[in-house]
Design a protein around this motif. Sequence first.
Motif, mmCIF file in Angstrom:
data_model
loop_
_atom_site.group_PDB
_atom_site.id
_atom_site.type_symbol
_atom_site.label_atom_id
_atom_site.label_comp_id
_atom_site.label_asym_id
_atom_site.label_seq_id
_atom_site.Cartn_x
_atom_site.Cartn_y
_atom_site.Cartn_z
ATOM 1 N N ALA A 157 -16.125 18.553 18.487
ATOM 2 C CA ALA A 157 -16.060 19.713 17.594
ATOM 3 C C ALA A 157 -14.710 20.410 17.720
ATOM 4 O O ALA A 157 -14.097 20.791 16.704
ATOM 5 C CB ALA A 157 -17.197 20.678 17.918
ATOM 6 N N LEU A 158 -14.239 20.558 18.925
ATOM 7 C CA LEU A 158 -12.940 21.178 19.147
ATOM 8 C C LEU A 158 -11.830 20.317 18.533
ATOM 9 O O LEU A 158 -10.886 20.842 17.922
ATOM 10 C CB LEU A 158 -12.697 21.364 20.644
ATOM 11 N N GLY A 159 -11.950 18.995 18.663
ATOM 12 C CA GLY A 159 -10.982 18.088 18.057
ATOM 13 C C GLY A 159 -10.930 18.234 16.546
ATOM 14 O O GLY A 159 -9.856 18.234 15.937
ATOM 15 N N VAL A 160 -12.096 18.383 15.916
ATOM 16 C CA VAL A 160 -12.146 18.567 14.471
ATOM 17 C C VAL A 160 -11.501 19.897 14.070
ATOM 18 O O VAL A 160 -10.724 19.953 13.110
ATOM 19 C CB VAL A 160 -13.605 18.477 13.962
ATOM 20 N N VAL A 161 -11.789 20.954 14.816
ATOM 21 C CA VAL A 161 -11.183 22.260 14.530
ATOM 22 C C VAL A 161 -9.664 22.167 14.642
ATOM 23 O O VAL A 161 -8.935 22.664 13.778
ATOM 24 C CB VAL A 161 -11.744 23.352 15.482
ATOM 25 N N VAL A 162 -9.177 21.514 15.667
ATOM 26 C CA VAL A 162 -7.735 21.373 15.860
ATOM 27 C C VAL A 162 -7.129 20.530 14.734
ATOM 28 O O VAL A 162 -6.036 20.824 14.242
ATOM 29 C CB VAL A 162 -7.432 20.773 17.259
ATOM 30 N N LEU A 163 -7.841 19.483 14.283
ATOM 31 C CA LEU A 163 -7.374 18.683 13.148
ATOM 32 C C LEU A 163 -7.259 19.537 11.883
ATOM 33 O O LEU A 163 -6.271 19.452 11.153
ATOM 34 C CB LEU A 163 -8.335 17.510 12.888
ATOM 35 N N VAL A 164 -8.269 20.348 11.623
ATOM 36 C CA VAL A 164 -8.268 21.221 10.444
ATOM 37 C C VAL A 164 -7.117 22.218 10.516
ATOM 38 O O VAL A 164 -6.536 22.586 9.487
ATOM 39 C CB VAL A 164 -9.634 21.932 10.295
ATOM 40 N N MET A 165 -6.774 22.626 11.715
ATOM 41 C CA MET A 165 -5.665 23.575 11.886
ATOM 42 C C MET A 165 -4.310 22.883 11.682
ATOM 43 O O MET A 165 -3.281 23.556 11.681
ATOM 44 C CB MET A 165 -5.726 24.213 13.275
ATOM 45 N N GLY A 166 -4.301 21.567 11.519
ATOM 46 C CA GLY A 166 -3.068 20.851 11.247
ATOM 47 C C GLY A 166 -2.401 20.208 12.449
ATOM 48 O O GLY A 166 -1.326 19.623 12.314
ATOM 49 N N MET A 167 -3.024 20.276 13.604
ATOM 50 C CA MET A 167 -2.456 19.643 14.799
ATOM 51 C C MET A 167 -3.087 18.260 14.961
ATOM 52 O O MET A 167 -4.032 18.064 15.723
ATOM 53 C CB MET A 167 -2.712 20.521 16.017
ATOM 54 N N THR A 168 -2.542 17.312 14.222
ATOM 55 C CA THR A 168 -3.123 15.977 14.124
ATOM 56 C C THR A 168 -3.200 15.263 15.468
ATOM 57 O O THR A 168 -4.252 14.739 15.839
ATOM 58 C CB THR A 168 -2.317 15.116 13.131
ATOM 59 N N LEU A 169 -2.106 15.234 16.190
ATOM 60 C CA LEU A 169 -2.082 14.506 17.452
ATOM 61 C C LEU A 169 -3.105 15.067 18.445
ATOM 62 O O LEU A 169 -3.869 14.310 19.065
ATOM 63 C CB LEU A 169 -0.676 14.533 18.058
ATOM 64 N N ALA A 170 -3.165 16.373 18.588
ATOM 65 C CA ALA A 170 -4.113 17.001 19.521
ATOM 66 C C ALA A 170 -5.556 16.783 19.070
ATOM 67 O O ALA A 170 -6.444 16.527 19.891
ATOM 68 C CB ALA A 170 -3.819 18.491 19.646
ATOM 69 N N GLY A 171 -5.795 16.859 17.757
ATOM 70 C CA GLY A 171 -7.150 16.643 17.241
ATOM 71 C C GLY A 171 -7.630 15.225 17.449
ATOM 72 O O GLY A 171 -8.763 14.986 17.876
ATOM 73 N N VAL A 172 -6.766 14.248 17.175
ATOM 74 C CA VAL A 172 -7.119 12.849 17.378
ATOM 75 C C VAL A 172 -7.342 12.580 18.869
ATOM 76 O O VAL A 172 -8.287 11.875 19.248
ATOM 77 C CB VAL A 172 -6.028 11.919 16.792
ATOM 78 N N PHE A 173 -6.503 13.154 19.718
ATOM 79 C CA PHE A 173 -6.660 13.004 21.166
ATOM 80 C C PHE A 173 -8.039 13.516 21.608
ATOM 81 O O PHE A 173 -8.741 12.849 22.378
ATOM 82 C CB PHE A 173 -5.538 13.751 21.894
#
Length: 157
Positions: free
Chosen positions: A37-53
Amino acid sequence: MSVDFSWSPRPGDWRDALRIAVPLYRWAPWFAAALAALGVVVLVMGMTLAGVFGLVLAVIIIALVPVGTAVNFHNHPLAAKTVTGTADEHSLRMSVGEAARSELSWAELPGWVETARGFVLRTGTTAVYAVPHRAFPDADAVAEFRSLLVEHVGPAA
């Protein structure tokens, strides 16, 4: 009353026991879900690398429990050997051919849990025993085993 049982263990039996006895196994899916869930939130915020990680770590955590259990199961010399046992008014006895034998008085079992797959018996030490429902010849034998546990150990935890 005496109940006889026999089964060939499967990795899922070990997984049941580990989920009951080891908090890491019990909480891993929840931790992975929170991380995903945190990864998805980070992806939505535009931080692709951190979200995918975060999503990759969540998948790894989810996979570690069944894969780790299966690897440990297949590497154990007695894991896939047929287990036979008997439970009566005095004790619980189990053996794996001539290689291993256990006899536990009911007083040595401080608790037990019934899962969808079977019974997980805790001992006073770190040992746990998983006895699947399929070990019993019929539903009446499962009910008799459950009755012995309730009578001699107490209600399920």
